[in-house]
Design a protein around this motif. Structure first.
Motif, PDB file in Angstrom:
ATOM      1  N   GLU A  65      14.551   6.224 -10.324  1.00  0.00           N
ATOM      2  CA  GLU A  65      13.966   7.265  -9.515  1.00  0.00           C
ATOM      3  C   GLU A  65      13.164   7.823 -10.677  1.00  0.00           C
ATOM      4  OE1 GLU A  65      15.923   9.780  -6.864  1.00  0.00           O
ATOM      5  OE2 GLU A  65      17.172   7.921  -5.930  1.00  0.00           O
ATOM      6  N   ALA A  66      13.521   8.164 -11.874  1.00  0.00           N
ATOM      7  CA  ALA A  66      12.854   8.988 -12.705  1.00  0.00           C
ATOM      8  C   ALA A  66      11.802   7.992 -13.455  1.00  0.00           C
ATOM      9  CB  ALA A  66      13.919   9.291 -13.879  1.00  0.00           C
ATOM     10  N   VAL A  67      12.009   6.702 -13.463  1.00  0.00           N
ATOM     11  CA  VAL A  67      11.152   5.899 -13.865  1.00  0.00           C
ATOM     12  C   VAL A  67      10.023   5.772 -12.862  1.00  0.00           C
ATOM     13  CG1 VAL A  67      10.401   3.359 -14.120  1.00  0.00           C
ATOM     14  CG2 VAL A  67      12.586   4.228 -15.158  1.00  0.00           C
ATOM     15  N   GLU A  68      10.277   5.608 -11.442  1.00  0.00           N
ATOM     16  CA  GLU A  68       9.144   5.765 -10.551  1.00  0.00           C
ATOM     17  C   GLU A  68       8.471   6.989 -10.525  1.00  0.00           C
ATOM     18  OE1 GLU A  68      11.049   4.471  -6.947  1.00  0.00           O
ATOM     19  OE2 GLU A  68      11.358   2.673  -7.943  1.00  0.00           O
ATOM     20  N   ASP A  69       8.978   8.110 -10.991  1.00  0.00           N
ATOM     21  CA  ASP A  69       8.311   9.488 -10.991  1.00  0.00           C
ATOM     22  C   ASP A  69       7.410   9.433 -12.012  1.00  0.00           C
ATOM     23  OD1 ASP A  69      10.047  10.456  -8.766  1.00  0.00           O
ATOM     24  OD2 ASP A  69      11.414  11.864 -10.094  1.00  0.00           O
ATOM     25  N   MET A  70       7.444   8.679 -13.039  1.00  0.00           N
ATOM     26  CA  MET A  70       6.445   8.397 -14.149  1.00  0.00           C
ATOM     27  C   MET A  70       5.038   7.947 -13.570  1.00  0.00           C
ATOM     28  SD  MET A  70       8.558   8.346 -17.509  1.00  0.00           S
ATOM     29  CE  MET A  70       7.183   8.762 -18.587  1.00  0.00           C
ATOM     30  N   TYR A  71       5.190   7.268 -12.593  1.00  0.00           N
ATOM     31  CA  TYR A  71       3.850   6.508 -12.172  1.00  0.00           C
ATOM     32  C   TYR A  71       3.026   7.392 -11.409  1.00  0.00           C
ATOM     33  CZ  TYR A  71       6.760   2.294 -12.736  1.00  0.00           C
ATOM     34  OH  TYR A  71       7.424   1.242 -13.032  1.00  0.00           O
ATOM     35  N   HIS A  72       1.695   7.232 -11.831  1.00  0.00           N
ATOM     36  CA  HIS A  72       0.623   8.060 -11.082  1.00  0.00           C
ATOM     37  C   HIS A  72       0.715   7.385  -9.576  1.00  0.00           C
ATOM     38  CE1 HIS A  72      -3.181   9.313 -10.194  1.00  0.00           C
ATOM     39  NE2 HIS A  72      -3.139  10.208 -11.299  1.00  0.00           N
ATOM     40  N   ASP A  73       0.035   8.279  -8.777  1.00  0.00           N
ATOM     41  CA  ASP A  73      -0.131   7.891  -7.388  1.00  0.00           C
ATOM     42  C   ASP A  73      -0.872   6.469  -7.446  1.00  0.00           C
ATOM     43  OD1 ASP A  73       1.947   9.340  -6.162  1.00  0.00           O
ATOM     44  OD2 ASP A  73       0.273  10.892  -5.584  1.00  0.00           O
ATOM     45  N   ASP A  74      -1.944   6.506  -8.029  1.00  0.00           N
ATOM     46  CA  ASP A  74      -3.101   5.568  -8.173  1.00  0.00           C
ATOM     47  C   ASP A  74      -2.940   4.381  -9.031  1.00  0.00           C
ATOM     48  OD1 ASP A  74      -4.300   6.810  -6.055  1.00  0.00           O
ATOM     49  OD2 ASP A  74      -5.399   8.311  -7.445  1.00  0.00           O
ATOM     50  N   ILE A  75      -1.453   4.258  -9.401  1.00  0.00           N
ATOM     51  CA  ILE A  75      -1.217   3.355 -10.799  1.00  0.00           C
ATOM     52  C   ILE A  75      -1.749   1.977 -10.248  1.00  0.00           C
ATOM     53  CG2 ILE A  75       1.095   2.668  -9.690  1.00  0.00           C
ATOM     54  CD1 ILE A  75       2.045   2.368 -12.656  1.00  0.00           C
ATOM     55  N   VAL A  76      -2.267   1.200 -11.250  1.00  0.00           N
ATOM     56  CA  VAL A  76      -2.674  -0.223 -11.180  1.00  0.00           C
ATOM     57  C   VAL A  76      -1.867  -0.930 -12.444  1.00  0.00           C
ATOM     58  CG1 VAL A  76      -4.628  -1.791 -11.322  1.00  0.00           C
ATOM     59  CG2 VAL A  76      -5.027   0.501 -10.500  1.00  0.00           C
ATOM     60  N   ILE A  77      -1.501  -1.930 -11.721  1.00  0.00           N
ATOM     61  CA  ILE A  77      -0.666  -2.914 -12.812  1.00  0.00           C
ATOM     62  C   ILE A  77      -1.145  -4.293 -12.726  1.00  0.00           C
ATOM     63  CG2 ILE A  77       1.635  -3.944 -13.356  1.00  0.00           C
ATOM     64  CD1 ILE A  77       3.138  -1.315 -12.727  1.00  0.00           C
ATOM     65  N   HIS A  78      -1.350  -4.779 -13.605  1.00  0.00           N
ATOM     66  CA  HIS A  78      -1.910  -6.191 -14.073  1.00  0.00           C
ATOM     67  C   HIS A  78      -0.919  -7.039 -14.449  1.00  0.00           C
ATOM     68  CE1 HIS A  78      -5.949  -4.276 -13.773  1.00  0.00           C
ATOM     69  NE2 HIS A  78      -5.462  -3.163 -14.425  1.00  0.00           N
ATOM     70  N   MET A  79      -0.269  -8.165 -13.719  1.00  0.00           N
ATOM     71  CA  MET A  79       0.803  -8.907 -14.107  1.00  0.00           C
ATOM     72  C   MET A  79      -0.079 -10.387 -14.514  1.00  0.00           C
ATOM     73  SD  MET A  79       3.383  -7.043 -13.785  1.00  0.00           S
ATOM     74  CE  MET A  79       4.702  -8.161 -13.948  1.00  0.00           C
ATOM     75  N   ALA A  80       0.248 -10.922 -15.522  1.00  0.00           N
ATOM     76  CA  ALA A  80      -0.430 -12.110 -16.205  1.00  0.00           C
ATOM     77  C   ALA A  80       0.129 -13.231 -15.332  1.00  0.00           C
ATOM     78  CB  ALA A  80       0.213 -12.327 -17.517  1.00  0.00           C
ATOM     79  N   PRO A 103       4.496 -15.415  -8.127  1.00  0.00           N
ATOM     80  CA  PRO A 103       4.344 -14.330  -6.854  1.00  0.00           C
ATOM     81  C   PRO A 103       4.156 -13.183  -7.514  1.00  0.00           C
ATOM     82  CG  PRO A 103       5.894 -16.140  -6.666  1.00  0.00           C
ATOM     83  CD  PRO A 103       5.685 -16.272  -7.963  1.00  0.00           C
ATOM     84  N   ALA A 104       4.567 -12.529  -8.470  1.00  0.00           N
ATOM     85  CA  ALA A 104       4.426 -11.285  -9.023  1.00  0.00           C
ATOM     86  C   ALA A 104       3.096 -10.934  -9.543  1.00  0.00           C
ATOM     87  CB  ALA A 104       5.705 -10.720  -9.999  1.00  0.00           C
ATOM     88  N   SER A 105       2.259 -12.049  -9.972  1.00  0.00           N
ATOM     89  CA  SER A 105       1.148 -11.942 -11.113  1.00  0.00           C
ATOM     90  C   SER A 105       0.054 -11.249 -10.022  1.00  0.00           C
ATOM     91  CB  SER A 105       0.961 -13.375 -11.088  1.00  0.00           C
ATOM     92  OG  SER A 105       1.833 -13.752 -12.276  1.00  0.00           O
ATOM     93  N   GLY A 106      -0.791 -10.759 -10.711  1.00  0.00           N
ATOM     94  CA  GLY A 106      -2.281 -10.220 -10.144  1.00  0.00           C
ATOM     95  C   GLY A 106      -2.371  -8.828 -10.558  1.00  0.00           C
ATOM     96  N   ARG A 107      -3.145  -8.297  -9.374  1.00  0.00           N
ATOM     97  CA  ARG A 107      -3.418  -6.944  -9.661  1.00  0.00           C
ATOM     98  C   ARG A 107      -2.705  -6.146  -8.439  1.00  0.00           C
ATOM     99  NH1 ARG A 107      -8.298  -3.948  -8.018  1.00  0.00           N
ATOM    100  NH2 ARG A 107      -8.529  -1.973  -9.443  1.00  0.00           N
ATOM    101  N   LEU A 108      -1.742  -5.124  -8.697  1.00  0.00           N
ATOM    102  CA  LEU A 108      -1.034  -4.282  -7.824  1.00  0.00           C
ATOM    103  C   LEU A 108      -1.521  -2.869  -7.979  1.00  0.00           C
ATOM    104  CD1 LEU A 108       1.443  -6.226  -9.150  1.00  0.00           C
ATOM    105  CD2 LEU A 108       2.331  -5.327  -6.846  1.00  0.00           C
ATOM    106  N   VAL A 109      -2.221  -2.387  -6.903  1.00  0.00           N
ATOM    107  CA  VAL A 109      -2.896  -1.086  -6.798  1.00  0.00           C
ATOM    108  C   VAL A 109      -1.947   0.132  -5.792  1.00  0.00           C
ATOM    109  CG1 VAL A 109      -4.784   0.050  -5.985  1.00  0.00           C
ATOM    110  CG2 VAL A 109      -5.125  -2.083  -7.048  1.00  0.00           C
ATOM    111  N   GLY A 110      -1.543   1.214  -6.352  1.00  0.00           N
ATOM    112  CA  GLY A 110      -0.899   2.136  -5.746  1.00  0.00           C
ATOM    113  C   GLY A 110       0.564   2.257  -6.052  1.00  0.00           C
ATOM    114  N   LYS A 111       0.997   3.344  -6.035  1.00  0.00           N
ATOM    115  CA  LYS A 111       2.533   3.522  -6.434  1.00  0.00           C
ATOM    116  C   LYS A 111       3.482   2.726  -5.431  1.00  0.00           C
ATOM    117  CE  LYS A 111       5.590   7.269  -7.736  1.00  0.00           C
ATOM    118  NZ  LYS A 111       5.825   8.718  -7.886  1.00  0.00           N
ATOM    119  N   ALA A 112       3.165   2.787  -4.101  1.00  0.00           N
ATOM    120  CA  ALA A 112       4.263   1.825  -3.218  1.00  0.00           C
ATOM    121  C   ALA A 112       3.908   0.387  -3.409  1.00  0.00           C
ATOM    122  CB  ALA A 112       3.604   2.270  -1.836  1.00  0.00           C
TER     123      ALA A 112
END
Length: 152
Positions: free
Chosen positions: A23-38, A42-51
């Motif tokens: 939960e504390a890790v997730e609290d460190m994520y900005h609401d508009d986080i973008v993660i790029h997975m190489a 199925p987990a690869s690509g661009r994920l946008v937003g905390k949810a």
């Protein structure tokens, strides 16, 4: 943010991850986080937003495939370089999967923080290991690249 502030935030992030404080890790994520997975997993690509990051990537695809009480991410990490904008680190960790496989991964990650929160991350990892251990695909058949390509 300063170089030192970025390093301290990343050390805190990895320490919380190591200690299983999700939960504390997730609290460190900005609401508009973008993660790029190489890769093309199925987990690869661009994920946008905390949810998308917390619900789909972490809860469903990674933790959902693993034995929850035995997840041990960030058992080892090293900050390779940092400046006022980004931090690059190598992190290792993982654990057993629900199917009896072992997902112990090494990640090379590039982080960017904004307002004390993680707003962007690029993750590079052993995609063949992820395919086998997390997604039950020993790569007997190749995957097609996903529609949500990494953004450079």
């Amino acid at each position: 943010m300063s170089r030192q502030e970025n390093i301290e935030l990343l050390d805190r992030y990895f320490t919380l991850m190591r200690d299983g404080e999700w939960e504390a890790v997730e609290d460190m994520y900005h609401d508009d986080i973008v993660i790029h997975m190489a890769g093309t997993t199925p987990a690869s690509g661009r994920l946008v937003g905390k949810a998308a990051v917390t619900d789909k990537l972490i809860a469903e695809q990674v933790h959902g495939a693993m034995v929850p009480e035995e997840i041990r991410f960030a058992q080892r990490w090293k900050i390779m370089c940092a400046d006022d904008e980004r931090v690059v680190a190598i992190m290792e960790g993982g654990g057993p999967t629900r199917t009896g496989d072992l997902y112990y991964q090494t990640y090379c990650e590039i982080f960017r923080f904004q307002d004390g929160k993680l707003i962007e991350m690029h993750a590079f990892f052993d995609t063949a290991l992820a395919e086998r251990a997390l997604f039950g695909n020993p790569l007997a058949r190749p995957r097609e690249p996903g529609s949500a390509r990494m953004d450079y």
